[in-house]
Each structure stands twice: as structure tokens, then as C-alpha cells.
Design a protein around this motif. Structure first.
Motif, PDB file in Angstrom:
ATOM      1  N   ALA A  18      20.449  -5.129  15.338  1.00  0.00           N
ATOM      2  CA  ALA A  18      20.726  -6.527  15.627  1.00  0.00           C
ATOM      3  C   ALA A  18      19.452  -7.337  15.485  1.00  0.00           C
ATOM      4  CB  ALA A  18      21.305  -6.686  17.036  1.00  0.00           C
ATOM      5  N   ALA A  19      19.569  -8.526  14.966  1.00  0.00           N
ATOM      6  CA  ALA A  19      18.412  -9.404  14.797  1.00  0.00           C
ATOM      7  C   ALA A  19      17.962  -9.918  16.157  1.00  0.00           C
ATOM      8  CB  ALA A  19      18.763 -10.552  13.875  1.00  0.00           C
ATOM      9  N   PHE A  20      16.653  -9.963  16.364  1.00  0.00           N
ATOM     10  CA  PHE A  20      16.099 -10.410  17.641  1.00  0.00           C
ATOM     11  C   PHE A  20      15.812 -11.901  17.558  1.00  0.00           C
ATOM     12  CE2 PHE A  20      12.536 -11.337  20.433  1.00  0.00           C
ATOM     13  CZ  PHE A  20      13.031 -10.883  21.644  1.00  0.00           C
ATOM     14  N   HIS A  21      16.354 -12.670  18.499  1.00  0.00           N
ATOM     15  CA  HIS A  21      16.144 -14.113  18.542  1.00  0.00           C
ATOM     16  C   HIS A  21      15.498 -14.457  19.876  1.00  0.00           C
ATOM     17  CE1 HIS A  21      18.574 -14.666  14.930  1.00  0.00           C
ATOM     18  NE2 HIS A  21      19.510 -13.912  15.470  1.00  0.00           N
ATOM     19  N   LEU A  22      14.373 -15.152  19.812  1.00  0.00           N
ATOM     20  CA  LEU A  22      13.673 -15.581  21.026  1.00  0.00           C
ATOM     21  C   LEU A  22      14.385 -16.791  21.598  1.00  0.00           C
ATOM     22  CD1 LEU A  22      11.274 -14.928  22.814  1.00  0.00           C
ATOM     23  CD2 LEU A  22       9.892 -16.533  21.463  1.00  0.00           C
ATOM     24  N   SER A  23      15.450 -16.496  22.335  1.00  0.00           N
ATOM     25  CA  SER A  23      16.280 -17.556  22.883  1.00  0.00           C
ATOM     26  C   SER A  23      16.777 -17.151  24.260  1.00  0.00           C
ATOM     27  CB  SER A  23      17.474 -17.830  21.957  1.00  0.00           C
ATOM     28  OG  SER A  23      18.395 -18.707  22.577  1.00  0.00           O
ATOM     29  N   ILE A  24      17.024 -18.152  25.094  1.00  0.00           N
ATOM     30  CA  ILE A  24      17.528 -17.872  26.440  1.00  0.00           C
ATOM     31  C   ILE A  24      18.923 -17.294  26.400  1.00  0.00           C
ATOM     32  CG2 ILE A  24      18.576 -20.140  26.791  1.00  0.00           C
ATOM     33  CD1 ILE A  24      16.600 -18.053  29.362  1.00  0.00           C
ATOM     34  N   ASN A  25      19.612 -17.466  25.290  1.00  0.00           N
ATOM     35  CA  ASN A  25      20.949 -16.896  25.144  1.00  0.00           C
ATOM     36  C   ASN A  25      20.910 -15.412  24.796  1.00  0.00           C
ATOM     37  OD1 ASN A  25      22.248 -19.381  25.640  1.00  0.00           O
ATOM     38  ND2 ASN A  25      21.923 -20.021  23.501  1.00  0.00           N
ATOM     39  N   ASN A  26      19.728 -14.925  24.423  1.00  0.00           N
ATOM     40  CA  ASN A  26      19.577 -13.505  24.102  1.00  0.00           C
ATOM     41  C   ASN A  26      19.542 -12.703  25.404  1.00  0.00           C
ATOM     42  OD1 ASN A  26      18.772 -10.945  23.267  1.00  0.00           O
ATOM     43  ND2 ASN A  26      17.502 -11.749  21.612  1.00  0.00           N
ATOM     44  N   PRO A  27      20.435 -11.707  25.593  1.00  0.00           N
ATOM     45  CA  PRO A  27      20.448 -10.943  26.858  1.00  0.00           C
ATOM     46  C   PRO A  27      19.155 -10.177  27.107  1.00  0.00           C
ATOM     47  CG  PRO A  27      21.915  -9.952  25.230  1.00  0.00           C
ATOM     48  CD  PRO A  27      21.515 -11.282  24.687  1.00  0.00           C
ATOM     49  N   VAL A  28      18.473  -9.752  26.025  1.00  0.00           N
ATOM     50  CA  VAL A  28      17.209  -9.039  26.212  1.00  0.00           C
ATOM     51  C   VAL A  28      16.157  -9.970  26.800  1.00  0.00           C
ATOM     52  CG1 VAL A  28      15.368  -7.772  25.031  1.00  0.00           C
ATOM     53  CG2 VAL A  28      17.748  -7.459  24.333  1.00  0.00           C
ATOM     54  N   VAL A  29      16.082 -11.197  26.265  1.00  0.00           N
ATOM     55  CA  VAL A  29      15.122 -12.175  26.782  1.00  0.00           C
ATOM     56  C   VAL A  29      15.437 -12.517  28.231  1.00  0.00           C
ATOM     57  CG1 VAL A  29      14.234 -14.519  26.487  1.00  0.00           C
ATOM     58  CG2 VAL A  29      14.681 -13.098  24.480  1.00  0.00           C
ATOM     59  N   ARG A  30      16.717 -12.695  28.549  1.00  0.00           N
ATOM     60  CA  ARG A  30      17.096 -13.011  29.931  1.00  0.00           C
ATOM     61  C   ARG A  30      16.732 -11.877  30.873  1.00  0.00           C
ATOM     62  NH1 ARG A  30      22.016 -14.840  27.638  1.00  0.00           N
ATOM     63  NH2 ARG A  30      23.094 -13.041  28.555  1.00  0.00           N
ATOM     64  N   ALA A  31      16.920 -10.627  30.438  1.00  0.00           N
ATOM     65  CA  ALA A  31      16.581  -9.487  31.299  1.00  0.00           C
ATOM     66  C   ALA A  31      15.078  -9.432  31.568  1.00  0.00           C
ATOM     67  CB  ALA A  31      17.051  -8.189  30.640  1.00  0.00           C
ATOM     68  N   VAL A  32      14.257  -9.679  30.514  1.00  0.00           N
ATOM     69  CA  VAL A  32      12.805  -9.663  30.701  1.00  0.00           C
ATOM     70  C   VAL A  32      12.365 -10.780  31.633  1.00  0.00           C
ATOM     71  CG1 VAL A  32      10.594  -9.939  29.526  1.00  0.00           C
ATOM     72  CG2 VAL A  32      12.381  -8.531  28.494  1.00  0.00           C
ATOM     73  N   LEU A  33      12.921 -11.973  31.454  1.00  0.00           N
ATOM     74  CA  LEU A  33      12.562 -13.092  32.316  1.00  0.00           C
ATOM     75  C   LEU A  33      12.972 -12.839  33.768  1.00  0.00           C
ATOM     76  CD1 LEU A  33      13.472 -16.142  30.019  1.00  0.00           C
ATOM     77  CD2 LEU A  33      11.201 -15.241  30.563  1.00  0.00           C
ATOM     78  N   ALA A  34      14.132 -12.216  33.955  1.00  0.00           N
ATOM     79  CA  ALA A  34      14.581 -11.908  35.319  1.00  0.00           C
ATOM     80  C   ALA A  34      13.638 -10.923  35.995  1.00  0.00           C
ATOM     81  CB  ALA A  34      16.001 -11.362  35.287  1.00  0.00           C
ATOM     82  N   GLN A  35      13.204  -9.899  35.265  1.00  0.00           N
ATOM     83  CA  GLN A  35      12.280  -8.926  35.843  1.00  0.00           C
ATOM     84  C   GLN A  35      10.925  -9.563  36.146  1.00  0.00           C
ATOM     85  OE1 GLN A  35      12.247  -5.003  33.924  1.00  0.00           O
ATOM     86  NE2 GLN A  35      14.094  -5.582  32.827  1.00  0.00           N
ATOM     87  N   LEU A  36      10.457 -10.437  35.252  1.00  0.00           N
ATOM     88  CA  LEU A  36       9.198 -11.125  35.520  1.00  0.00           C
ATOM     89  C   LEU A  36       9.323 -12.026  36.745  1.00  0.00           C
ATOM     90  CD1 LEU A  36       8.033 -12.098  31.903  1.00  0.00           C
ATOM     91  CD2 LEU A  36       7.103 -10.320  33.382  1.00  0.00           C
ATOM     92  N   GLY A  37      10.475 -12.658  36.908  1.00  0.00           N
ATOM     93  CA  GLY A  37      10.682 -13.506  38.078  1.00  0.00           C
ATOM     94  C   GLY A  37      10.669 -12.705  39.368  1.00  0.00           C
ATOM     95  N   VAL A  38      11.346 -11.566  39.361  1.00  0.00           N
ATOM     96  CA  VAL A  38      11.350 -10.712  40.554  1.00  0.00           C
ATOM     97  C   VAL A  38       9.944 -10.213  40.868  1.00  0.00           C
ATOM     98  CG1 VAL A  38      12.191  -8.540  41.511  1.00  0.00           C
ATOM     99  CG2 VAL A  38      13.752 -10.033  40.264  1.00  0.00           C
ATOM    100  N   ALA A  39       9.212  -9.789  39.836  1.00  0.00           N
ATOM    101  CA  ALA A  39       7.839  -9.324  40.051  1.00  0.00           C
ATOM    102  C   ALA A  39       6.958 -10.427  40.611  1.00  0.00           C
ATOM    103  CB  ALA A  39       7.260  -8.797  38.733  1.00  0.00           C
TER     104      ALA A  39
END
Length: 401
Positions: A18-39
Motif C-alpha cells: 500500500a502506498a504511504f501517505h503522510l496524512s491524518i487520514n492514514n491509520p499508521v500516522v494516527r497510531a504513531v501520533l497517538a503513541q507520541l501523545g501518550v508518551a
């Protein structure tokens, strides 16, 4: 000739790519941002707690750090495995506490395992009375808080036994009173160091022979009986050293005044804590063993019975080796519980690590450092025990091909 109107098409991406898109709609980006927020939240909470603690310590003029460990302790510890006096520092006192915790935990794990296996097998016994007694034991002990059981055992050992002058003596040199169990002990004689060294050598040789015997059985199908070999190496070698030297000196307990002198003492506090931990933990291990045995397919026992194996051989050679794969993981949790439950020793006066750390906190005021030391000690002990049990579990686990 090449057609000028032909269009060039891009190759399709491989399936699953799958093509990687640096967007808030991308579930991978949202997961990374969520983990950074918790940290970030955890870091801010930790920063606030540490800063608030340091401000309070400064306001109360309480020094921070572990420099107090080099200061003189100024108190006596009644039960030690190493030499300790009031003139020693707090670091040595912490060492004594850790050794006392390891002593009661190690002996407790060994005895609880033996009693738990007996209970688990007894619950599946064809004898109605044995099975019901084991079930009554398990259901009763598991549902009474451990702290109450420790109080019960401590009361029985201190109030239910006579004083030193009326001590019970079931064997020569053995005295049982409300001061504890007095036993003969090896005296200060160099021969005992040699006996201990050859005992360790016997254990190492037994392990080597057992490994060789397993490889021999896998290659030829023939197996030597390890029981007489192990007994001969572990007990025979030290005994030969002792006999060759003419025997070692023994320190016998003797009644002097209002108490005994000499020998070694099993204190009421240690005995009450050990009995409570063993009896309580064994009830849980017994249920784990019972469930592990029931998890072995019935066809295994039927096949072993058809081959003519006795019930003892069936249990030892067929059922328990297969049940270990089910038994070990939850038993590891019970070992950890026993080790952590040993901190209840403070309630009956046994000088474990928590008790000694509490005394240190009361004298120095280093509450934060003392609690951190307790947490670090139990963390290291628990992780080490988990590592050993996980290693053993990987050795007995069924490997799929």
C-alpha cells in the motif's frame, strides 16, 4: 516501427503493498501520533511528580539521594545470613534484608511446589476420602487471607509452645520452644568448606551425567537409573570427604540461663512466615497441577496402562511430563506471588527487606529512596525468576514442526 500514439502505463504495485501517505487520514500516522501523545502525557506527569517531590523535600530540609547508605545503621538485626552489627552501614543492612527475603522465598518455593504437586495428585485420587480432604484443604486455605494465616501460625508458635526451660526435645540436640527450633550446626571447622565444595561438585557431575544419559537414551533407547547415581554423587562425595577427615566439629545448642546458646535457630518469625507462604501458595499450585493433569489426553493414560505401566510409572513417565507444558506458566505467577507476599513479614517481625527498609526510613527520613529501593529489589527478583521459569518453559514446551 514504434507507434508514436502508444501510451506508457505504470506497473501495478505488488499485491499487499500500500502506498504511504503522510496524512491524518492514514491509520499508521494516527497510531504513531497517538503513541507520541501518550508518551508526552506520561513524561509530563512524571516531570510534575518528580519536581513536586523535590520541592517538598527542599521545603522540609530533607536531603535526597542514596548517600545515607554509607552511614552507620545503629540498629541490630536479629536474624542474618552474613555478619552484621550496629556499627555496619545501611547498605549492609539492605543486603541482609535481601538475603533474608531470598532465603524465605527460595525455601518457600521449593516446599510449596512439593506440597502443591501432592495436593494436585490427591485431588484426582480414586480414594474418596483422600480426594475430599485435598479439596477441603484447597477451598479453605485459598479463601482465608494470607495475613490472617500468618497471625495464626505466629500465635501458635509463640503462645502454644513452652518456654526454653520446658522445651520439647524429640531428638538429642534438637529443642523446640517459643524461642524457635534449635538445631545442631557445623562449627567453625575448615572441613565443612571442603564438604560444601564436594557437594557442589556432586551436583555438577549429576547434571553432566543426566545430560549424557538423555543423549544416550535418544541414540540407543537405553537409559540408566539416575536416582542411585545422583544420590551417590551428591551425598556420597561429601560423606567420603567427611569420613576421610575423621568428621567435623558440631556446635550443639545448650540451655544457659533463660535461653539456648550455640547451634542454629529456626526463629518463630521465620517459621510462621514460611509455613504461611507454603501452605497458602501450595493450595493454588495444587489446582494448577490438577488442571495440567486433566489436560493430558485420556488416550495417553490408556496406552500407558495397556503397556503394563504401574500408576506411579504412569504419573511420573507419561502424565506429568506432558502436563508440565500447562503447569509451568501459571506456576510461575504463583512463584512471583509467593516472593512478593513475603513482604508481609513486617507484620510478624521477621527482618525481611521491607522491614529493614522501613526501619531505615524511620531513622533517616529518606522515604522516597527507601521505597524506590524496595521497588527495585522486588523488580529485579521478579524479573530474574520470570527469566529462569520462561527458560525452563521453553525447554519443556512442545515444538511444532
Amino acid at each position: 516501427m514504434r507507434d508514436s500514439n502508444a501510451t506508457v502505463t505504470k506497473a501495478a504495485p505488488p499485491p499487499g503493498a500500500a502506498a504511504f501517505h503522510l496524512s491524518i487520514n492514514n491509520p499508521v500516522v494516527r497510531a504513531v501520533l497517538a503513541q507520541l501523545g501518550v508518551a508526552l502525557v506520561v513524561a509530563l506527569v512524571a516531570w510534575y511528580l518528580v519536581g513536586n517531590t523535590m520541592d517538598n523535600l527542599a521545603r522540609l530540609s530533607i536531603a535526597s539521594g542514596f548517600g545515607f547508605l554509607d552511614r552507620e545503621a545503629g540498629f541490630q538485626i536479629g536474624e542474618t545470613l552474613v555478619e552484621f552489627g550496629p556499627q555496619d552501614n545501611y547498605a549492609t543492612a539492605f543486603l541482609v534484608g535481601i538475603l533474608n527475603t531470598l532465603k524465605v522465598s527460595g525455601v518457600g518455593i521449593l516446599l510449596a511446589t512439593v506440597l502443591g504437586v501432592i495436593l494436585g495428585v490427591a485431588r484426582l485420587s480414586s480414594n474418596w476420602l483422600v480426594a475430599r480432604i485435598a479439596a477441603f484443604y484447597v477451598e479453605t486455605v485459598r479463601n482465608i487471607p494470607l495475613l490472617l494465616q500468618l497471625f495464626l501460625w505466629y500465635g501458635l508458635l509463640t503462645e502454644g509452645l513452652p518456654g526454653p526451660r520446658q522445651a520439647l526435645s524429640p531428638l538429642p540436640g534438637v529443642f523446640l520452644s517459643n524461642r524457635g527450633l534449635k538445631l545442631p550446626a557445623p562449627a567453625d571447622d575448615p572441613i565443612w568448606a571442603w564438604v560444601a565444595a564436594f557437594f557442589g561438585l556432586g551436583v555438577i557431575l549429576t547434571l553432566i551425567v543426566a545430560a549424557w544419559n538423555a543423549k544416550r537414551q535418544a541414540a540407543t533407547g537405553q537409559r540408566l537409573s539416575m536416582l542411585p547415581i545422583g544420590l551417590g554423587l551428591i551425598i556420597g562425595l561429601p560423606l567420603l570427604v567427611l569420613l576421610a577427615s575423621g568428621g567435623g566439629a558440631i556446635d550443639m545448642p545448650v540451655l544457659q540461663g533463660f535461653n539456648f546458646r550455640g547451634g542454629m535457630t529456626l526463629s518463630p518469625e521465620f517459621a510462621a512466615l514460611l509455613f504461611g507462604l507454603v501452605i497458602y501458595t501450595a493450595a493454588f499450585i495444587g489446582e494448577i497441577v490438577r488442571s495440567g493433569i486433566l489436560a493430558v489426553p485420556k488416550g495417553q493414560t490408556e496406552a500407558a496402562t495397556a503397556l503394563g505401566l504401574t500408576r506411579g510409572q504412569l504419573l511420573r513417565l507419561v502424565v506429568l511430563p506432558q502436563a508440565l507444558r500447562v503447569i509451568i506458566p501459571p506456576t510461575t505467577s504463583q512463584y512471583l506471588n509467593l516472593t512478593k507476599n513475603s513482604s508481609l513479614a513486617v507484620a510478624i517481625g521477621y527482618p525481611d527487606f521491607v522491614s529493614i527498609a522501613n526501619t531505615t526510613i524511620n531513622q533517616t527520613g529518606q522515604a522516597v529512596e527507601g521505597v524506590l529501593a524496595i521497588m527495585a529489589a522486588y523488580l529485579v527478583i521478579s524479573l530474574s525468576l520470570s527469566f529462569l521459569m520462561n527458560w525452563y518453559n521453553s525447554r519443556v514446551a512442545l515444538v511444532e514442526r
